[in-house]
Write an enzyme that holds these catalytic residues in place. Structure first.
Site, short mmCIF file in Angstrom:
data_model
loop_
_atom_site.label_atom_id
_atom_site.label_comp_id
_atom_site.label_asym_id
_atom_site.label_seq_id
_atom_site.Cartn_x
_atom_site.Cartn_y
_atom_site.Cartn_z
N GLY A 55 0.78 -1.23 0.00
CA GLY A 55 0.00 0.00 0.00
C GLY A 55 0.82 1.29 0.00
O GLY A 55 0.35 2.33 -0.43
N ASP A 66 1.12 3.20 4.85
CA ASP A 66 0.03 3.92 4.20
C ASP A 66 -1.02 4.35 5.21
O ASP A 66 -1.44 5.50 5.24
CB ASP A 66 -0.58 3.07 3.08
CG ASP A 66 -0.92 1.64 3.52
OD1 ASP A 66 -0.73 1.30 4.71
OD2 ASP A 66 -1.38 0.86 2.66
N ASP A 96 -4.40 1.38 11.25
CA ASP A 96 -5.79 1.10 11.60
C ASP A 96 -5.81 0.57 13.04
O ASP A 96 -5.85 1.35 14.00
CB ASP A 96 -6.34 0.12 10.58
CG ASP A 96 -7.81 -0.23 10.78
OD1 ASP A 96 -8.48 0.47 11.54
OD2 ASP A 96 -8.28 -1.21 10.18
N LYS A 111 -5.94 6.27 11.07
CA LYS A 111 -7.37 5.97 11.25
C LYS A 111 -7.58 5.46 12.66
O LYS A 111 -7.12 4.39 13.01
CB LYS A 111 -7.81 4.92 10.21
CG LYS A 111 -9.28 4.62 10.23
CD LYS A 111 -9.73 3.88 8.98
CE LYS A 111 -9.49 2.40 9.06
NZ LYS A 111 -10.03 1.68 7.87
N PHE A 171 -13.55 2.95 5.04
CA PHE A 171 -12.55 2.17 4.32
C PHE A 171 -12.08 2.98 3.12
O PHE A 171 -12.86 3.42 2.30
CB PHE A 171 -13.07 0.79 3.90
CG PHE A 171 -11.95 -0.16 3.66
CD1 PHE A 171 -11.35 -0.83 4.72
CD2 PHE A 171 -11.44 -0.34 2.38
CE1 PHE A 171 -10.27 -1.68 4.51
CE2 PHE A 171 -10.36 -1.19 2.16
CZ PHE A 171 -9.78 -1.86 3.23
N ASP A 182 -5.76 -0.43 -1.21
CA ASP A 182 -6.65 -1.30 -1.97
C ASP A 182 -7.83 -1.81 -1.18
O ASP A 182 -7.84 -1.79 0.05
CB ASP A 182 -5.87 -2.53 -2.44
CG ASP A 182 -5.59 -3.50 -1.29
OD1 ASP A 182 -4.99 -3.06 -0.29
OD2 ASP A 182 -5.98 -4.68 -1.38
N ARG A 234 -5.84 0.38 -6.29
CA ARG A 234 -4.57 0.94 -5.81
C ARG A 234 -4.06 2.06 -6.71
O ARG A 234 -3.41 2.98 -6.25
CB ARG A 234 -3.47 -0.14 -5.80
CG ARG A 234 -3.57 -1.14 -4.67
CD ARG A 234 -2.23 -1.88 -4.54
NE ARG A 234 -2.33 -3.13 -3.81
CZ ARG A 234 -2.28 -3.25 -2.48
NH1 ARG A 234 -2.14 -2.17 -1.74
NH2 ARG A 234 -2.37 -4.43 -1.90
P1 IMP Z 1 -3.47 -2.46 11.14
O1 IMP Z 1 -2.54 -3.56 11.51
O2 IMP Z 1 -4.89 -2.78 11.51
O3 IMP Z 1 -3.06 -1.10 11.64
O4 IMP Z 1 -3.54 -2.49 9.57
C1 IMP Z 1 -2.77 -1.71 8.79
C2 IMP Z 1 -2.87 -2.18 7.36
O5 IMP Z 1 -4.20 -2.59 7.01
C3 IMP Z 1 -2.56 -1.01 6.47
O6 IMP Z 1 -1.19 -0.90 6.23
C4 IMP Z 1 -3.38 -1.32 5.24
O7 IMP Z 1 -2.65 -2.15 4.37
C5 IMP Z 1 -4.59 -2.08 5.75
N1 IMP Z 1 -5.74 -1.14 5.94
C6 IMP Z 1 -6.28 -0.72 7.10
N2 IMP Z 1 -7.30 0.13 6.90
C7 IMP Z 1 -7.39 0.26 5.54
C8 IMP Z 1 -8.25 1.05 4.69
O8 IMP Z 1 -9.14 1.81 5.11
N3 IMP Z 1 -8.03 0.90 3.36
C9 IMP Z 1 -7.07 0.10 2.83
N4 IMP Z 1 -6.24 -0.63 3.59
C10 IMP Z 1 -6.41 -0.57 4.94
MG MG Z 2 -0.34 -1.67 4.45
#
Ligand code: IMP
Ligand code: MG
Length: 170
Positions: free
Chosen positions: A40, A96, A99, A127, A148, A155, A161
């Site tokens: 991403g 990127d 979350d 986020k 999202f 993606d 993407r």
């Molecule tokens: P985390 O481990 O939950 O913080 O996830 C992070 C990864 O999940 C990011 O690097 C993204 O690849 C993917 N991700 C989380 N939220 C989104 C979104 O809203 N759109 C696209 N990819 C997301």
């Molecule tokens: Mg990612």
């Protein structure tokens, strides 16, 4: 699925320049290793590193925590690890979007275990709604609460993407 524009390309470029300016002055006289989290991060990483005015090195990690939809599977697996030595080096992890924070928590720990002198985090999007691991974000482009997001590298099931602007899926 419907998509609505959330961050137009002009706003992204402007913000990327601001982040690059801060990194350039914070790391003046040093040579940080920027580690991008694939896939991403590709466009953000390429734009950011070229706006930074000091020497940097680059490497990448590929992590997978998501299945094929938009929900995290809860476990982080590295399918590609760093190849440069980070021992004694200042490291900036570039992602990127943060979350839940699970991916970065895992990655930061791994880099510290490898002896990085310092590990800072730079993300295009912070986020906050589903944050479950508290992570200290040093450089953040945009904060959003929920939704999202796709485009500019992000993606949904490997689609969208290549969009130049960032959209939210409804
Ligand atoms: P985390 O481990 O939950 O913080 O996830 C992070 C990864 O999940 C990011 O690097 C993204 O690849 C993917 N991700 C989380 N939220 C989104 C979104 O809203 N759109 C696209 N990819 C997301
Ligand atoms: Mg990612």
């Amino acid at each position: 699925m419907k998509k609505e524009i959330l961050i137009p390309r002009e706003d992204i470029q402007k913000r990327v320049k601001e982040l690059a300016g801060r990194i350039s002055s914070d790391y003046e006289g040093r040579e940080p290793v920027l580690i991008g989290i694939l896939n991403g991060v590709i466009f953000f990483f390429a734009d950011l590193i070229r706006e930074i005015s000091i020497p940097t090195k680059m490497d990448f990690i590929r992590a997978s925590s998501y299945g094929s939809g938009n929900e995290s599977s809860g476990t982080v697996r590295l399918t590609k690890d760093v190849e440069l030595s980070v021992q004694g080096k200042p490291v900036i992890v570039v992602d990127d979007i943060v979350d839940t924070g699970l991916t970065l928590t895992h990655i930061v720990k791994g880099l510290k275990d490898k002896g990085a002198e310092s590990v800072k985090i730079c993300t295009l999007i912070d986020k906050s709604e589903r944050r479950s691991c508290s992570v200290r974000i040093d450089y953040s482009g945009f904060r959003i609460k929920e939704g999202f997001i796709v485009g500019y590298g992000l993606d949904y099931d490997e689609e969208y993407r290549y969009f130049t602007d960032i959209y939210v899926l409804r």
